[in-house]
Design a protein around this motif. Structure first.
Motif, PDB file in Angstrom:
ATOM      1  N   TRP A 192       0.835  -1.207   0.000  1.00 51.46           N
ATOM      2  CA  TRP A 192       0.000   0.000   0.000  1.00 51.46           C
ATOM      3  C   TRP A 192       0.868   1.255   0.000  1.00 51.46           C
ATOM      4  CZ3 TRP A 192      -2.678   3.184   4.116  1.00 51.46           C
ATOM      5  CH2 TRP A 192      -3.781   3.873   3.592  1.00 51.46           C
ATOM      6  N   ASP A 193       2.005   1.211   0.707  1.00 47.67           N
ATOM      7  CA  ASP A 193       2.941   2.338   0.675  1.00 47.67           C
ATOM      8  C   ASP A 193       3.325   2.672  -0.759  1.00 47.67           C
ATOM      9  OD1 ASP A 193       3.086   2.591   3.457  1.00 47.67           O
ATOM     10  OD2 ASP A 193       4.777   1.217   3.624  1.00 47.67           O
ATOM     11  N   LEU A 194       3.675   1.650  -1.522  1.00 53.52           N
ATOM     12  CA  LEU A 194       4.073   1.859  -2.912  1.00 53.52           C
ATOM     13  C   LEU A 194       2.917   2.434  -3.729  1.00 53.52           C
ATOM     14  CD1 LEU A 194       6.120  -1.427  -3.399  1.00 53.52           C
ATOM     15  CD2 LEU A 194       7.059   0.889  -3.294  1.00 53.52           C
ATOM     16  N   CYS A 195       1.723   1.954  -3.477  1.00 53.02           N
ATOM     17  CA  CYS A 195       0.556   2.478  -4.186  1.00 53.02           C
ATOM     18  C   CYS A 195       0.268   3.924  -3.788  1.00 53.02           C
ATOM     19  CB  CYS A 195      -0.664   1.603  -3.927  1.00 53.02           C
ATOM     20  SG  CYS A 195      -0.565  -0.024  -4.712  1.00 53.02           S
ATOM     21  N   ASN A 196       0.563   4.275  -2.538  1.00 54.79           N
ATOM     22  CA  ASN A 196       0.394   5.659  -2.105  1.00 54.79           C
ATOM     23  C   ASN A 196       1.377   6.582  -2.812  1.00 54.79           C
ATOM     24  OD1 ASN A 196      -1.796   5.452  -0.319  1.00 54.79           O
ATOM     25  ND2 ASN A 196      -0.480   4.715   1.327  1.00 54.79           N
ATOM     26  N   VAL A 197       2.536   6.071  -3.178  1.00 59.31           N
ATOM     27  CA  VAL A 197       3.456   6.831  -4.031  1.00 59.31           C
ATOM     28  C   VAL A 197       2.854   6.964  -5.428  1.00 59.31           C
ATOM     29  CG1 VAL A 197       5.734   6.874  -5.123  1.00 59.31           C
ATOM     30  CG2 VAL A 197       5.518   6.138  -2.744  1.00 59.31           C
ATOM     31  N   ALA A 198       2.321   5.867  -5.946  1.00 60.13           N
ATOM     32  CA  ALA A 198       1.793   5.865  -7.313  1.00 60.13           C
ATOM     33  C   ALA A 198       0.660   6.864  -7.495  1.00 60.13           C
ATOM     34  CB  ALA A 198       1.322   4.463  -7.691  1.00 60.13           C
ATOM     35  N   CYS A 199      -0.177   7.047  -6.484  1.00 61.58           N
ATOM     36  CA  CYS A 199      -1.324   7.953  -6.639  1.00 61.58           C
ATOM     37  C   CYS A 199      -1.056   9.339  -6.074  1.00 61.58           C
ATOM     38  CB  CYS A 199      -2.584   7.353  -6.027  1.00 61.58           C
ATOM     39  SG  CYS A 199      -2.581   7.242  -4.230  1.00 61.58           S
ATOM     40  N   GLY A 200       0.200   9.614  -5.675  1.00 61.45           N
ATOM     41  CA  GLY A 200       0.580  10.962  -5.298  1.00 61.45           C
ATOM     42  C   GLY A 200       0.372  11.343  -3.852  1.00 61.45           C
ATOM     43  N   ARG A 201      -0.007  10.400  -3.001  1.00 60.32           N
ATOM     44  CA  ARG A 201      -0.146  10.719  -1.578  1.00 60.32           C
ATOM     45  C   ARG A 201       1.211  10.881  -0.913  1.00 60.32           C
ATOM     46  NH1 ARG A 201      -4.456   5.797  -0.807  1.00 60.32           N
ATOM     47  NH2 ARG A 201      -6.292   6.853  -1.689  1.00 60.32           N
ATOM     48  N   PHE A 202       2.128   9.986  -1.266  1.00 62.58           N
ATOM     49  CA  PHE A 202       3.524  10.105  -0.868  1.00 62.58           C
ATOM     50  C   PHE A 202       4.337  10.555  -2.077  1.00 62.58           C
ATOM     51  CE2 PHE A 202       3.118   6.271   2.272  1.00 62.58           C
ATOM     52  CZ  PHE A 202       2.455   7.081   3.191  1.00 62.58           C
ATOM     53  N   GLU A 203       5.370  11.364  -1.811  1.00 63.78           N
ATOM     54  CA  GLU A 203       6.320  11.684  -2.876  1.00 63.78           C
ATOM     55  C   GLU A 203       7.405  10.623  -3.000  1.00 63.78           C
ATOM     56  OE1 GLU A 203       3.862  14.795  -2.915  1.00 63.78           O
ATOM     57  OE2 GLU A 203       4.900  14.283  -1.058  1.00 63.78           O
ATOM     58  N   GLY A 204       7.649   9.882  -1.926  1.00 67.01           N
ATOM     59  CA  GLY A 204       8.694   8.870  -1.952  1.00 67.01           C
ATOM     60  C   GLY A 204       8.502   7.837  -0.871  1.00 67.01           C
ATOM     61  N   PHE A 205       9.260   6.739  -1.000  1.00 68.02           N
ATOM     62  CA  PHE A 205       9.181   5.615  -0.059  1.00 68.02           C
ATOM     63  C   PHE A 205      10.531   4.923  -0.016  1.00 68.02           C
ATOM     64  CE2 PHE A 205       8.675   0.988   0.436  1.00 68.02           C
ATOM     65  CZ  PHE A 205       8.112   0.932   1.708  1.00 68.02           C
ATOM     66  N   TYR A 206      10.917   4.461   1.165  1.00 71.84           N
ATOM     67  CA  TYR A 206      12.145   3.670   1.306  1.00 71.84           C
ATOM     68  C   TYR A 206      11.940   2.639   2.415  1.00 71.84           C
ATOM     69  CZ  TYR A 206      13.060   6.456   5.503  1.00 71.84           C
ATOM     70  OH  TYR A 206      12.953   7.060   6.739  1.00 71.84           O
ATOM     71  N   GLU A 207      12.619   1.506   2.289  1.00 71.08           N
ATOM     72  CA  GLU A 207      12.580   0.495   3.342  1.00 71.08           C
ATOM     73  C   GLU A 207      13.642  -0.555   3.060  1.00 71.08           C
ATOM     74  OE1 GLU A 207       9.452  -2.371   5.812  1.00 71.08           O
ATOM     75  OE2 GLU A 207       8.684  -0.996   4.294  1.00 71.08           O
ATOM     76  N   TYR A 208      14.043  -1.275   4.115  1.00 72.47           N
ATOM     77  CA  TYR A 208      14.882  -2.450   3.922  1.00 72.47           C
ATOM     78  C   TYR A 208      14.253  -3.624   4.653  1.00 72.47           C
ATOM     79  CZ  TYR A 208      17.226  -2.771   8.552  1.00 72.47           C
ATOM     80  OH  TYR A 208      17.503  -2.940   9.882  1.00 72.47           O
ATOM     81  N   GLY A 209      14.634  -4.828   4.238  1.00 72.63           N
ATOM     82  CA  GLY A 209      14.114  -6.037   4.860  1.00 72.63           C
ATOM     83  C   GLY A 209      12.862  -6.584   4.202  1.00 72.63           C
ATOM     84  N   LEU A 210      12.453  -6.016   3.083  1.00 72.99           N
ATOM     85  CA  LEU A 210      11.247  -6.482   2.409  1.00 72.99           C
ATOM     86  C   LEU A 210      11.533  -7.712   1.559  1.00 72.99           C
ATOM     87  CD1 LEU A 210       9.801  -3.051   1.246  1.00 72.99           C
ATOM     88  CD2 LEU A 210       9.017  -4.460   3.162  1.00 72.99           C
ATOM     89  N   SER A 211      10.470  -8.460   1.264  1.00 75.69           N
ATOM     90  CA  SER A 211      10.565  -9.649   0.416  1.00 75.69           C
ATOM     91  C   SER A 211       9.923  -9.375  -0.937  1.00 75.69           C
ATOM     92  CB  SER A 211       9.871 -10.833   1.094  1.00 75.69           C
ATOM     93  OG  SER A 211      10.497 -11.148   2.329  1.00 75.69           O
ATOM     94  N   ALA A 212      10.142 -10.299  -1.867  1.00 75.49           N
ATOM     95  CA  ALA A 212       9.656 -10.109  -3.236  1.00 75.49           C
ATOM     96  C   ALA A 212       8.150  -9.875  -3.278  1.00 75.49           C
ATOM     97  CB  ALA A 212      10.033 -11.319  -4.092  1.00 75.49           C
ATOM     98  N   TRP A 213       7.400 -10.628  -2.476  1.00 77.41           N
ATOM     99  CA  TRP A 213       5.940 -10.510  -2.525  1.00 77.41           C
ATOM    100  C   TRP A 213       5.453  -9.172  -1.971  1.00 77.41           C
ATOM    101  CZ3 TRP A 213       8.308 -14.905  -0.403  1.00 77.41           C
ATOM    102  CH2 TRP A 213       8.637 -14.811   0.959  1.00 77.41           C
ATOM    103  N   ASP A 214       6.284  -8.469  -1.204  1.00 74.65           N
ATOM    104  CA  ASP A 214       5.897  -7.155  -0.697  1.00 74.65           C
ATOM    105  C   ASP A 214       5.920  -6.090  -1.789  1.00 74.65           C
ATOM    106  OD1 ASP A 214       5.733  -7.972   2.076  1.00 74.65           O
ATOM    107  OD2 ASP A 214       7.930  -7.968   2.118  1.00 74.65           O
ATOM    108  N   VAL A 215       6.805  -6.246  -2.775  1.00 72.71           N
ATOM    109  CA  VAL A 215       7.084  -5.160  -3.733  1.00 72.71           C
ATOM    110  C   VAL A 215       6.805  -5.518  -5.185  1.00 72.71           C
ATOM    111  CG1 VAL A 215       8.818  -4.174  -2.188  1.00 72.71           C
ATOM    112  CG2 VAL A 215       9.541  -5.812  -3.939  1.00 72.71           C
TER     113      VAL A 215
END
Length: 270
Positions: A192-215
Motif C-alpha cells: 500500500w505504501d508503494l501504491c500511495n506513491v503511485a497515486c501521489g499521496r507520498f512523494e517517496g518511499f524507502y525500506e529495507y528487509g522487504l521480500s519479493a511478494w511485498d514489492v
C-alpha cells in the motif's frame, strides 16, 4: 486490447475472493495467530486467502509458476511466467484489527513485471497496472506527485522488525527525514505504501528487509504512474535485494543520497 487482459481479470477475481475470506475472518475476530519469526505473524486468514488465490490462478493458468509468501520460496526469478502473491500484506495490522492490509498479486514474465494488483481490503482500494498501459485506482488513472522539493514532500517508510542490527542507522535516517521533509508515515504495509506513491499521496518511499511478494506488484504500479523504483544504490536489485527506494525522480534521488549518508557502502546491498 492488452495481451494481459485475461490475466488482470483473473487477478481481480482472485483478489475479490481473497478479500471476502479476509473480511469474514475480520468480522468474526476468531483466528489463530502463529509467530513465524521475530515480529513475523501468520494467521488463518493468510493461509485461507492464499489457498484461494492460488486455486483461481492455477485454474486459469495451470502452467504458470507461483511464488507465495506462505507456501513457496525462491531466491531468483525463472524465465517462465510466475505469479508473486502476498495474501495479506500487513498481517500485523490485520491481527490487531488495524487498517490497512492488502492483497498483492503480480505476474512476472521474462523477469519483468507485466500485471500488478494491490487491493487494500479495509477500504476496498483497488490499484492495478498492466505494463505499458498506465496505473489505476478503482478504474481511474493515477499519476505520481509532481512535488519536487523534498521539504514539501510526505515520505512513506516501514520500520525494520525482523533484522534490527541496522536500526540505529535507520533511526539516524528517520531523524534526517523528519528535519528535511513534511513528514514520514509508516502504515505497516509496503504494498500500500508503494501504491500511495503511485497515486501521489507520498512523494517517496524507502525500506529495507522487504521480500519479493511485498514489492512485486506495487513497483509496476509506481512505474506505470510515472515513478522510479530502485535498490539503495540506484540499481535494479530491489525485488530480492531487500532494499527499495521509490518516488518521483527528484525525491527518489534525494532519498538515495540521504540513505548513503546514513549507511555504510556494504549495507546498501543485500
Amino acid at each position: 486490447m492488452s495481451n494481459y487482459r485475461e490475466e488482470l481479470n483473473t487477478a481481480k477475481k482472485a483478489a475479490a475472493e481473497a478479500s471476502k475470506i479476509i473480511n469474514e475472518y475480520a468480522e468474526e475476530s476468531s483466528f489463530d495467530v502463529v509467530l513465524k519469526g521475530k515480529n513475523d505473524l501468520v494467521t488463518d486468514a493468510d493461509l485461507a486467502s492464499e489457498k484461494k488465490i492460488i486455486e483461481i490462478l492455477k485454474g486459469a493458468f495451470p502452467n504458470d509458476q507461483i511464488l507465495a509468501e506462505e507456501s513457496t520460496h525462491i531466491t531468483e526469478l525463472p524465465d517462465k511466467r510466475i505469479w508473486i502473491i502476498d495474501p495479506i500484506d500487513g498481517t500485523t495490522n490485520f491481527a490487531h484489527n488495524f487498517p490497512a492490509y492488502c492483497v498483492s498479486i503480480a505476474l512476472w514474465e521474462e523477469k519483468e513485471p507485466k500485471v500488478a494488483l494491490v487491493l487494500e481490503v479495509a477500504h476496498q482500494e483497488l490499484f492495478t497496472a498492466v505494463k505499458g498501459e498506465g496505473a489505476f485506482l478503482n478504474g481511474k488513472p493515477i499519476k505520481i506527485s509532481e512535488t519536487k522539493d523534498p521539504s514539501s514532500s510526505l515520505i512513506g517508510t516501514g520500520f525494520p522488525y525482523r533484522d534490527l542490527h541496522l536500526v540505529d542507522n535507520y533511526l539516524k535516517l528517520f531523524k534526517r527525514m523528519m528535519d528535511k521533509t513534511h513528514g514520514v508515515r509508516r502504515p505497516g504495509t509496503a504494498a500500500w505504501d508503494l501504491c500511495n506513491v503511485a497515486c501521489g499521496r507520498f512523494e517517496g518511499f524507502y525500506e529495507y528487509g522487504l521480500s519479493a511478494w511485498d514489492v512485486a506488484a506495487g513497483s509496476l504500479i509506481i512505474k506505470e504512474a510515472g515513478g522510479v523504483v530502485s535498490d539503495w544504490k540506484g540499481g535494479d536489485n530491489w525485488l530480492f535485494g531487500k532494499r527499495i527506494i521509490a518516488g518521483n525522480k527528484p525525491v527518489h534521488d534525494f532519498l538515495k543520497n540521504e540513505i548513503s549518508e546514513c549507511f555504510e557502502e556494504k549495507y546498501l546491498v543485500h
